[in-house]
Design a protein around this motif. Structure first.
Motif, PDB file in Angstrom:
ATOM      1  N   GLU A 118      -7.964 -10.135   9.233  1.00  0.00           N
ATOM      2  CA  GLU A 118      -9.417 -10.365   9.575  1.00  0.00           C
ATOM      3  C   GLU A 118     -10.238  -9.347   9.999  1.00  0.00           C
ATOM      4  OE1 GLU A 118      -8.753 -13.629  12.370  1.00  0.00           O
ATOM      5  OE2 GLU A 118      -8.106 -14.962  10.821  1.00  0.00           O
ATOM      6  N   ALA A 119      -9.525  -8.524  10.733  1.00  0.00           N
ATOM      7  CA  ALA A 119     -10.149  -7.278  11.278  1.00  0.00           C
ATOM      8  C   ALA A 119     -10.472  -6.266  10.223  1.00  0.00           C
ATOM      9  CB  ALA A 119      -9.368  -6.509  12.114  1.00  0.00           C
ATOM     10  N   ILE A 120      -9.609  -6.348   9.216  1.00  0.00           N
ATOM     11  CA  ILE A 120      -9.958  -5.315   7.946  1.00  0.00           C
ATOM     12  C   ILE A 120     -10.916  -5.970   7.177  1.00  0.00           C
ATOM     13  CG2 ILE A 120      -8.873  -4.578   5.816  1.00  0.00           C
ATOM     14  CD1 ILE A 120      -6.210  -4.229   7.379  1.00  0.00           C
ATOM     15  N   ALA A 121     -10.949  -7.081   6.935  1.00  0.00           N
ATOM     16  CA  ALA A 121     -11.824  -7.765   5.971  1.00  0.00           C
ATOM     17  C   ALA A 121     -13.359  -7.818   6.844  1.00  0.00           C
ATOM     18  CB  ALA A 121     -11.393  -9.457   5.816  1.00  0.00           C
ATOM     19  N   SER A 122     -13.325  -7.620   8.078  1.00  0.00           N
ATOM     20  CA  SER A 122     -14.552  -7.563   8.793  1.00  0.00           C
ATOM     21  C   SER A 122     -15.245  -6.349   9.078  1.00  0.00           C
ATOM     22  CB  SER A 122     -14.532  -8.050  10.201  1.00  0.00           C
ATOM     23  OG  SER A 122     -14.067  -9.718  10.338  1.00  0.00           O
ATOM     24  N   LEU A 124     -13.408  -3.214   9.929  1.00  0.00           N
ATOM     25  CA  LEU A 124     -12.799  -2.205  10.988  1.00  0.00           C
ATOM     26  C   LEU A 124     -12.489  -1.123  10.540  1.00  0.00           C
ATOM     27  CD1 LEU A 124     -11.606  -1.552  13.958  1.00  0.00           C
ATOM     28  CD2 LEU A 124      -9.485  -2.686  13.216  1.00  0.00           C
ATOM     29  N   PRO A 125     -11.921  -0.804   9.265  1.00  0.00           N
ATOM     30  CA  PRO A 125     -11.587   0.398   8.660  1.00  0.00           C
ATOM     31  C   PRO A 125     -12.784   1.321   8.595  1.00  0.00           C
ATOM     32  CG  PRO A 125     -10.238  -1.199   7.455  1.00  0.00           C
ATOM     33  CD  PRO A 125     -11.260  -2.098   8.472  1.00  0.00           C
ATOM     34  N   ALA A 126     -14.110   0.841   8.014  1.00  0.00           N
ATOM     35  CA  ALA A 126     -15.236   1.576   7.900  1.00  0.00           C
ATOM     36  C   ALA A 126     -15.607   2.196   9.316  1.00  0.00           C
ATOM     37  CB  ALA A 126     -16.375   0.903   7.578  1.00  0.00           C
ATOM     38  N   ARG A 127     -15.384   1.644  10.380  1.00  0.00           N
ATOM     39  CA  ARG A 127     -15.530   2.154  11.673  1.00  0.00           C
ATOM     40  C   ARG A 127     -14.594   3.075  11.997  1.00  0.00           C
ATOM     41  NH1 ARG A 127     -14.397   0.726  17.116  1.00  0.00           N
ATOM     42  NH2 ARG A 127     -12.885  -0.753  16.481  1.00  0.00           N
ATOM     43  N   LEU A 128     -13.341   2.864  11.700  1.00  0.00           N
ATOM     44  CA  LEU A 128     -12.542   3.777  12.035  1.00  0.00           C
ATOM     45  C   LEU A 128     -12.604   5.070  11.360  1.00  0.00           C
ATOM     46  CD1 LEU A 128      -9.275   1.541  12.574  1.00  0.00           C
ATOM     47  CD2 LEU A 128     -10.706   2.606  14.594  1.00  0.00           C
ATOM     48  N   VAL A 129     -13.158   5.131  10.076  1.00  0.00           N
ATOM     49  CA  VAL A 129     -13.508   6.245   9.240  1.00  0.00           C
ATOM     50  C   VAL A 129     -14.469   7.085  10.196  1.00  0.00           C
ATOM     51  CG1 VAL A 129     -14.429   6.879   7.232  1.00  0.00           C
ATOM     52  CG2 VAL A 129     -12.548   5.487   7.046  1.00  0.00           C
ATOM     53  N   GLY A 130     -15.546   6.215  10.502  1.00  0.00           N
ATOM     54  CA  GLY A 130     -16.751   6.898  11.078  1.00  0.00           C
ATOM     55  C   GLY A 130     -16.431   7.620  12.340  1.00  0.00           C
ATOM     56  N   ASP A 131     -15.472   6.850  13.139  1.00  0.00           N
ATOM     57  CA  ASP A 131     -14.874   7.470  14.334  1.00  0.00           C
ATOM     58  C   ASP A 131     -13.683   8.595  14.201  1.00  0.00           C
ATOM     59  OD1 ASP A 131     -16.351   5.411  15.728  1.00  0.00           O
ATOM     60  OD2 ASP A 131     -14.629   4.354  16.114  1.00  0.00           O
ATOM     61  N   GLY A 132     -13.419   8.901  12.944  1.00  0.00           N
ATOM     62  CA  GLY A 132     -12.632   9.717  12.619  1.00  0.00           C
ATOM     63  C   GLY A 132     -11.227   9.577  12.724  1.00  0.00           C
ATOM     64  N   GLY A 141      -6.129   1.014   0.260  1.00  0.00           N
ATOM     65  CA  GLY A 141      -5.233  -0.089   0.099  1.00  0.00           C
ATOM     66  C   GLY A 141      -4.764  -1.138   1.314  1.00  0.00           C
ATOM     67  N   LEU A 142      -5.678  -0.701   2.456  1.00  0.00           N
ATOM     68  CA  LEU A 142      -5.129  -1.725   3.598  1.00  0.00           C
ATOM     69  C   LEU A 142      -5.295  -3.060   3.463  1.00  0.00           C
ATOM     70  CD1 LEU A 142      -7.121   0.628   6.383  1.00  0.00           C
ATOM     71  CD2 LEU A 142      -4.835   0.720   5.675  1.00  0.00           C
ATOM     72  N   LEU A 143      -6.010  -3.635   2.553  1.00  0.00           N
ATOM     73  CA  LEU A 143      -5.989  -5.086   2.566  1.00  0.00           C
ATOM     74  C   LEU A 143      -5.094  -5.615   1.724  1.00  0.00           C
ATOM     75  CD1 LEU A 143      -7.699  -7.795   3.527  1.00  0.00           C
ATOM     76  CD2 LEU A 143      -8.718  -7.373   1.369  1.00  0.00           C
ATOM     77  N   ALA A 144      -4.781  -4.795   0.777  1.00  0.00           N
ATOM     78  CA  ALA A 144      -3.599  -5.225   0.082  1.00  0.00           C
ATOM     79  C   ALA A 144      -2.110  -5.033   0.600  1.00  0.00           C
ATOM     80  CB  ALA A 144      -3.317  -4.375  -1.259  1.00  0.00           C
ATOM     81  N   GLU A 145      -2.016  -3.955   1.275  1.00  0.00           N
ATOM     82  CA  GLU A 145      -0.879  -3.645   2.270  1.00  0.00           C
ATOM     83  C   GLU A 145      -0.580  -4.666   3.316  1.00  0.00           C
ATOM     84  OE1 GLU A 145       1.072  -0.266   5.108  1.00  0.00           O
ATOM     85  OE2 GLU A 145      -0.976   0.085   4.041  1.00  0.00           O
TER      86      GLU A 145
END
Length: 166
Positions: A118-122, A124-132, A141-145
């Motif tokens: 749910e966090a990935i779909a919402s 979160l990964p984009a925010r973590l990319v922005g945070d470095g 590939g996070l959702l598939a994993e």
């Protein structure tokens, strides 16, 4: 499916575990994939004209991998399902996502694999990319994993148990 009293995957090297995963996930693989069928697969990769030692080195399969597989077959039997021996951990990028959710101060309960999905779909990964925390290409590939982990272990499994850093 046999449930072993110990986590047998912890006794398997990363290379052999990866081989088990690739065989289990092969759409052309005969089902079920057993320890014996993985050994037959390895043997099939090797030209018959070479001695066993030469064949092993010919395709970069070292003696220790085959010895490890033979020891598992001797201990657990060739009919044991290979998937039971495959390590199941999150990749390092997914481990960072799980870690971010686990360390969220606003979270009351430990996150499950479904919570991570749910966090990935919402986003979160984009925010973590922005945070470095994640690189641009690491979120692809996070959702598939996470969906693969859910299929194998269930949505209610504690996400923290799958964290792995290399």
């Amino acid at each position: 499916m046999i449930r072993y009293p110990i986590d047998v995957a912890t006794r398997v090297s990363a290379n052999l575990s990866a081989l088990f995963e690739s065989q289990v996930n092969d759409p052309d693989a005969e089902q079920p994939v057993t320890l014996a069928s993985v050994r037959a697969f390895i043997a099939g990769l090797l030209p018959a004209s070479l001695s066993e030692a030469e064949r092993l080195h010919h395709v970069d399969i070292d003696d220790s991998l085959l010895d490890e597989l033979d020891a598992l077959i001797e201990e657990f039997g060739g009919d044991s399902l290979a998937i039971e021996f495959a390590q199941s951990n999150a990749s390092e990028p997914l481990s960072r996502v799980i870690d971010a959710v686990v360390n969220d101060e606003n979270r009351e309960n430990p996150p499950t694999l479904e919570t991570i999905k749910e966090a990935i779909a919402s986003g979160l990964p984009a925010r973590l990319v922005g945070d470095g925390v994640l690189e641009d290409d690491e979120d692809d590939g996070l959702l598939a994993e996470i969906e693969a982990l859910i299929r194998r272990h269930g949505a209610d499994s504690l996400a923290e148990e799958f964290i792995r850093y290399e």
